[in-house]
Design a protein around this motif. Structure first.
Motif, mmCIF file in Angstrom:
data_model
loop_
_atom_site.group_PDB
_atom_site.id
_atom_site.type_symbol
_atom_site.label_atom_id
_atom_site.label_comp_id
_atom_site.label_asym_id
_atom_site.label_seq_id
_atom_site.Cartn_x
_atom_site.Cartn_y
_atom_site.Cartn_z
ATOM 1 N N LEU A 194 -17.830 -16.447 -111.830
ATOM 2 C CA LEU A 194 -18.639 -17.588 -111.401
ATOM 3 C C LEU A 194 -19.432 -18.172 -112.565
ATOM 4 C CD1 LEU A 194 -20.254 -16.697 -107.945
ATOM 5 C CD2 LEU A 194 -18.384 -18.277 -108.411
ATOM 6 N N ARG A 195 -19.419 -19.499 -112.651
ATOM 7 C CA ARG A 195 -20.316 -20.210 -113.558
ATOM 8 C C ARG A 195 -21.445 -20.789 -112.716
ATOM 9 N NH1 ARG A 195 -17.878 -24.513 -117.524
ATOM 10 N NH2 ARG A 195 -20.075 -24.457 -118.149
ATOM 11 N N VAL A 196 -22.651 -20.611 -113.181
ATOM 12 C CA VAL A 196 -23.813 -21.053 -112.409
ATOM 13 C C VAL A 196 -24.788 -21.774 -113.335
ATOM 14 C CG1 VAL A 196 -25.707 -20.355 -110.894
ATOM 15 C CG2 VAL A 196 -23.559 -19.061 -110.875
ATOM 16 N N THR A 197 -25.226 -22.962 -112.917
ATOM 17 C CA THR A 197 -26.249 -23.706 -113.639
ATOM 18 C C THR A 197 -27.371 -24.044 -112.674
ATOM 19 O OG1 THR A 197 -24.491 -24.742 -114.958
ATOM 20 C CG2 THR A 197 -26.705 -25.665 -115.162
ATOM 21 N N HIS A 198 -28.601 -23.832 -113.119
ATOM 22 C CA HIS A 198 -29.769 -24.153 -112.300
ATOM 23 C C HIS A 198 -30.498 -25.355 -112.888
ATOM 24 C CE1 HIS A 198 -29.026 -20.016 -110.963
ATOM 25 N NE2 HIS A 198 -29.738 -20.305 -109.891
ATOM 26 N N PHE A 199 -30.938 -26.245 -112.008
ATOM 27 C CA PHE A 199 -31.680 -27.435 -112.415
ATOM 28 C C PHE A 199 -33.011 -27.478 -111.669
ATOM 29 C CE2 PHE A 199 -27.177 -28.461 -112.862
ATOM 30 C CZ PHE A 199 -27.117 -29.026 -114.129
ATOM 31 N N PHE A 200 -33.955 -28.226 -112.232
ATOM 32 C CA PHE A 200 -35.255 -28.381 -111.578
ATOM 33 C C PHE A 200 -35.714 -29.832 -111.669
ATOM 34 C CE2 PHE A 200 -39.936 -28.583 -112.101
ATOM 35 C CZ PHE A 200 -40.286 -28.243 -110.798
ATOM 36 N N ARG A 201 -36.188 -30.346 -110.518
ATOM 37 C CA ARG A 201 -36.813 -31.672 -110.496
ATOM 38 C C ARG A 201 -38.195 -31.541 -109.893
ATOM 39 N NH1 ARG A 201 -36.199 -35.919 -105.922
ATOM 40 N NH2 ARG A 201 -37.973 -34.620 -105.298
ATOM 41 N N LYS A 202 -39.194 -31.932 -110.665
ATOM 42 C CA LYS A 202 -40.570 -31.904 -110.190
ATOM 43 C C LYS A 202 -40.798 -33.045 -109.213
ATOM 44 C CE LYS A 202 -44.926 -30.483 -110.388
ATOM 45 N NZ LYS A 202 -45.311 -29.148 -109.858
ATOM 46 N N GLY A 203 -41.464 -32.755 -108.092
ATOM 47 C CA GLY A 203 -41.773 -33.801 -107.132
ATOM 48 C C GLY A 203 -42.559 -34.925 -107.776
ATOM 49 N N GLY A 204 -42.172 -36.168 -107.479
ATOM 50 C CA GLY A 204 -42.837 -37.318 -108.072
ATOM 51 C C GLY A 204 -42.244 -37.750 -109.394
ATOM 52 N N SER A 205 -41.220 -37.040 -109.858
ATOM 53 C CA SER A 205 -40.572 -37.368 -111.128
ATOM 54 C C SER A 205 -39.078 -37.544 -110.903
ATOM 55 C CB SER A 205 -40.814 -36.257 -112.155
ATOM 56 O OG SER A 205 -40.010 -36.446 -113.305
#
Length: 618
Positions: free
Chosen positions: A104-115
Motif C-alpha cells: 500500500l502507498r499512503v499519503t496524508h494531507f491536511f487542510r486547516k479550516g478557513g484556509s
C-alpha cells in the motif's frame, strides 16, 4: 475489481464499521462530484467525523493509468478536501493505493479550516491507528505539543533548577530526568508522590522518602526485561544517586508536576521520540561537558534520513552497535510499527525480536532503555556491553568475542544504522563488526569521517571484499555545530555480499554540504524550510541510481582501470560548489583552533606533571 481490493484492505485495517462509506455520508457536508464542472453531490470513498475535524479517504488500485494510479487518489482526495460545504472545519485527507497490505502507498494531507491551502504531511507514511493519526492531526493543526523550541526552553530552565546549590551533578542530570519521566509512568508512584512527607530524622535529606519512591518506581519498570547477553546492570544501583538528591520537598514536587505537565503528558500526544537524548545533550552542553565525551549525537533530521535510507521492510531486523540514547532504534521501531498496520501480534514481535542495540556507556545505555520504555518498549535485545567483534582493522574474530558474534548473528539482523565513535580506528572497526553481524544482503548505513576509507586503503579494500559500497553522502562541515565539533563526515551505505565490491560497480555520491539548515543565534542549526525537499531528492537519487543537479548527485566507479582504489571516486563532484556562509567558516575555524589548543594544553600539562614541574593555570 482492483479498486475494490484496495477498499477492502482499508476496511480490514480500520474495521468495517469505523468509517462511513460514500453511500452513508450525510449530504450536509456538501461534498461535490469529482466530475469537472459538475454541481451535483459527490462523495469520497470513506469518511469519518472526528468532532473537531474530518477524515476523507480516496482509494485507487495503484495500477498504471490516469484514473487508477496513486497520483489519481492524491488528486481526488484533495478535491474533496476543497469542494465541500464545511470550509471552516479542519480536514485530514488520506490517499491510498495498492493491492496488498504490504504494498500500500499512503499519503496524508491536511487542510486547516478557513484556509484553501492543502499541506502534504511528512508522516505518517502508512495507515496508522486513529489514535496515532490524531497525534499527527494535532501537530499539524495546533503545532507539536512538544515542539523542539518548547522542549529546549523547558529543559534549559530545568537544568538551572537542577544546578542550583549543586542539587544534581551535571553528569547525572539526564539520568535524573529520565528517572522522573519513568516514575511518572508508574501508577503507584503517580498516586502517592504528592502525599510523601519529610523524614522525622533531620540528618536525612528532606526529600529522602520521595527519592526512595522514585528509585523504586524506576526499578519496577526497568527490571522487567534484561537481555541474557548484557553485562549485569542493577537498576537500583544505577539510579542510586537519586537517593541523595537534596531539593526542598515542596519545590521537588513542583518540578515533578512541571515535568508531567510540560513534557511527560505532551509526549503521549506527540510523535517525537528521542526526548531523553535531547535532554542528555542539553544538560551536558550547558555544563560544558559535551566536549569531554567520546560521543557525537546525531542530529534528528540526519537520524531520520539514515533510517529512511535502509528502506525498512516489515520483517527487517534492525541493529545499532553503538546505540547511544537509542534514537536510530526508535525511528526504526516507529517505521516497523507503521508497517504492522495495527496487528498487535506483529507489533509485539517487533518489540521482542526486530530491534537490537548495544552500548558500552552506562549512562547512555540507561537512557536508551528508558527511552524505549517510554515509547512502547523494545528493550528485549538491548545489551550493555562492547559490541566490537572485529578489531585491529581486520575481520578476524577472537575467541573471546565469538559467543557474542554467534548470539547477534543468530538474531539475523538485516539492517544496521550506526554513528560510531570517530577517534582512532573506531569507524573502521565498527564498520567491519557491523558487516560481520549482518545477514548476506544486509545493509549498513553509517555516518563517519569523510576520509575513513580513503586514509586507510588497506582497511578499505578489506571492507570492500565483504561488502559493496552503494552510496556516499557528504555532510555539512557544521553538522555538529551545537556540540562544538567540526569533524567533516559522510553517510556511507554498504550492502553485505560475498562477491564484495565489483571493480566496475558505480557508487552514488551526493554533495549535501547544504542541508537546508542554518545557524541561528541562540537556537543552533535550524531548518529554514528546505530540508524536506533536499532529503527527498537525495533518497530518490540513491534509490534510482541517478545523476541529478537538483540532488547534487553523481555516479562513479571507485576503482580505476588498473584496479587502484580511490574511495572518494574516480570522477569528482561535477556540480558547482555550494555557497558557504562566512559565519559557518568563522565558527568552524574557532572551534577547530579551540580543540587544537585544548589538546596541546593537555599534552603539555601531562609532560610537565611527569617531569615534576606542574601544569599551568590558564
Amino acid at each position: 475489481m482492483a479498486e475494490s481490493t484496495t477498499e477492502n484492505l482499508f476496511r480490514e485495517f480500520y474495521g468495517a464499521q469505523t468509517l462511513l462509506e460514500k453511500r452513508d455520508i450525510p449530504k450536509k457536508f456538501g461534498f461535490q462530484s469529482k466530475r469537472e464542472g459538475s454541481t451535483v453531490d459527490g462523495f469520497p470513498d470513506f469518511f469519518l467525523d472526528m468532532g473537531d475535524w474530518l477524515i476523507v479517504v480516496e482509494a485507487k488500485s495503484g495500477e498504471v493509468g490516469l484514473k487508477s494510479d496513486h497520483s489519481a487518489a492524491e488528486a481526488e482526495v484533495q478535491m474533496y478536501m476543497q469542494a465541500n460545504a464545511v470550509p471552516h472545519v479542519d480536514i485530514v485527507g488520506i490517499a491510498v493505493s495498492g493491492q496488498t497490505l504490504e504494498s500500500l502507498r499512503v499519503t496524508h494531507f491536511f487542510r486547516k479550516g478557513g484556509s484553501e491551502l492543502i499541506e502534504e504531511l511528512d508522516k505518517p507514511r502508512a495507515l496508522v491507528s486513529l489514535d496515532t493519526l490524531t497525534k499527527h492531526y494535532l501537530a499539524a493543526a495546533h503545532g507539536d505539543p512538544l515542539s523542539d523550541a518548547e522542549l529546549t526552553r523547558f529543559l534549559t530552565q530545568l537544568n538551572v533548577r537542577f544546578h542550583k546549590d549543586s542539587r544534581v551533578r551535571d553528569t547525572e542530570r539526564s539520568l535524573f530526568f529520565s528517572a522522573l519521566m519513568i516514575a511518572l509512568d508508574d501508577e503507584p508512584f503517580r498516586n502517592m508522590y504528592g502525599s510523601v512527607s519529610e523524614p522525622e530524622d533531620e540528618r536525612l535529606v528532606e526529600a529522602r522518602y520521595l527519592n526512595e519512591q522514585i528509585v523504586a518506581a524506576v526499578k519496577r519498570q526497568l527490571v522487567k526485561k534484561v537481555n541474557s547477553e548484557s553485562k549485569q546492570i542493577d537498576w537500583e544501583d544505577r539510579f542510586s544517586f537519586v537517593k541523595n538528591v537534596d531539593i526542598p520537598l515542596v519545590e521537588y514536587k513542583s518540578i515533578i508536576d512541571d515535568i508531567d505537565e510540560r513534557v511527560h503528558q505532551p509526549s503521549k500526544r506527540t510523535t517525537k521520540r528521542d526526548i531523553l537524548g535531547r535532554a542528555y545533550k542539553i544538560f551536558l552542553s550547558r555544563a560544558g561537558k559535551m566536549d569531554n565525551k567520546n560521543i557525537i549525537l546525531t542530529p534528528d533530521h540526519i537520524k531520520t534520513l539514515m533510517v529512511d535510507l535502509v528502506r525498512l521492510g516489515k520483517d527487517d531486523v534492525v541493529l545499532d552497535t553503538c546505540m547511544g540514547s537509542g534514537g536510530f532504534l526508535m525511528d526504526a521501531m516507529e517505521q516497523l510499527v507503521d508497517k504492522a498496520h495495527g496487528d498487535e501480534t506483529r507489533i509485539e514481535s517487533i518489540h521482542e525480536t526486530q530491534l537490537i542495540g548495544l552500548e558500552l556507556d552506562p549512562v547512555l545505555f540507561a537512557l536508551a532503555c528508558s527511552n524505549m520504555f517510554l515509547h512502547g518498549d523494545g528493550r528485549s535485545n538491548l545489551m550493555f556491553r562492547d559490541s566490537l567483534v572485529t578489531r585491529d582493522r581486520t575481520f578476524t574474530v577472537k575467541p573471546a568475542d565469538m559467543k557474542l558474534q554467534r548470539y547477534v548473528k543468530g538474531l539475523k539482523p538485516t539492517k544496521c544504522v550506526i554513528n560510531p565513535p570517530y577517534e582512532h580506528d573506531n569507524p573502521v572497526n565498527f564498520t567491519m563488526s557491523a558487516i560481520e553481524y549482518l545477514e548476506e544482503g544486509g545493509q549498513l548505513v553509517i555516518i563517519m569521517p569523510v576520509n575513513t576509507l580513503s586514509k586507510d586503503p588497506k582497511a578499505a579494500k578489506t571492507i570492500l571484499e565483504r561488502a559493496r559500497l552503494d552510496f556516499v553522502i557528504d555532510m555539512p562541515q557544521q553538522l555538529f555545530f551545537e556540540q562544538g565539533r567540526t569533524v567533516k563526515t559522510s553517510i556511507f551505505g554498504f550492502t553485505k555480499t560475498s562477491n564484495g565490491h565489483e571493480r566496475d560497480a558505480l557508487v552514488t555520491f551526493i554533495d549535501m554540504e547544504d542541508d537546508g539548515h542554518e545557524v541561528q543565534v541562540g537556537h543552533g542549526r535550524k531548518d529554514v524550510g528546505r530540508w524536506r525537499e533536499i532529503s527527498r531528492l537525495a533518497k530518490r537519487a540513491i534509490r534510482d541510481g541517478v545523476e541529478s543537479p537538483d540532488a547534487r548527485s553523481w555516479r562513479t566507479a571507485i576503482f580505476d582501470d588498473a584496479g587502484v582504489l580511490d574511495a572518494r571516486g574516480i570522477r569528482r563532484n561535477p556540480w558547482p560548489q555550494a555557497e558557504t556562509h562566512d559565519l559557518y567558516e568563522a565558527v568552524a575555524d574557532w572551534q577547530e583552533a579551540r580543540a587544537q589548543r585544548d589538546v596541546a594544553l593537555d599534552h603539555m600539562t601531562r609532560i610537565l606533571n611527569e617531569a615534576g614541574i606542574g601544569g599551568f593555570d590558564v
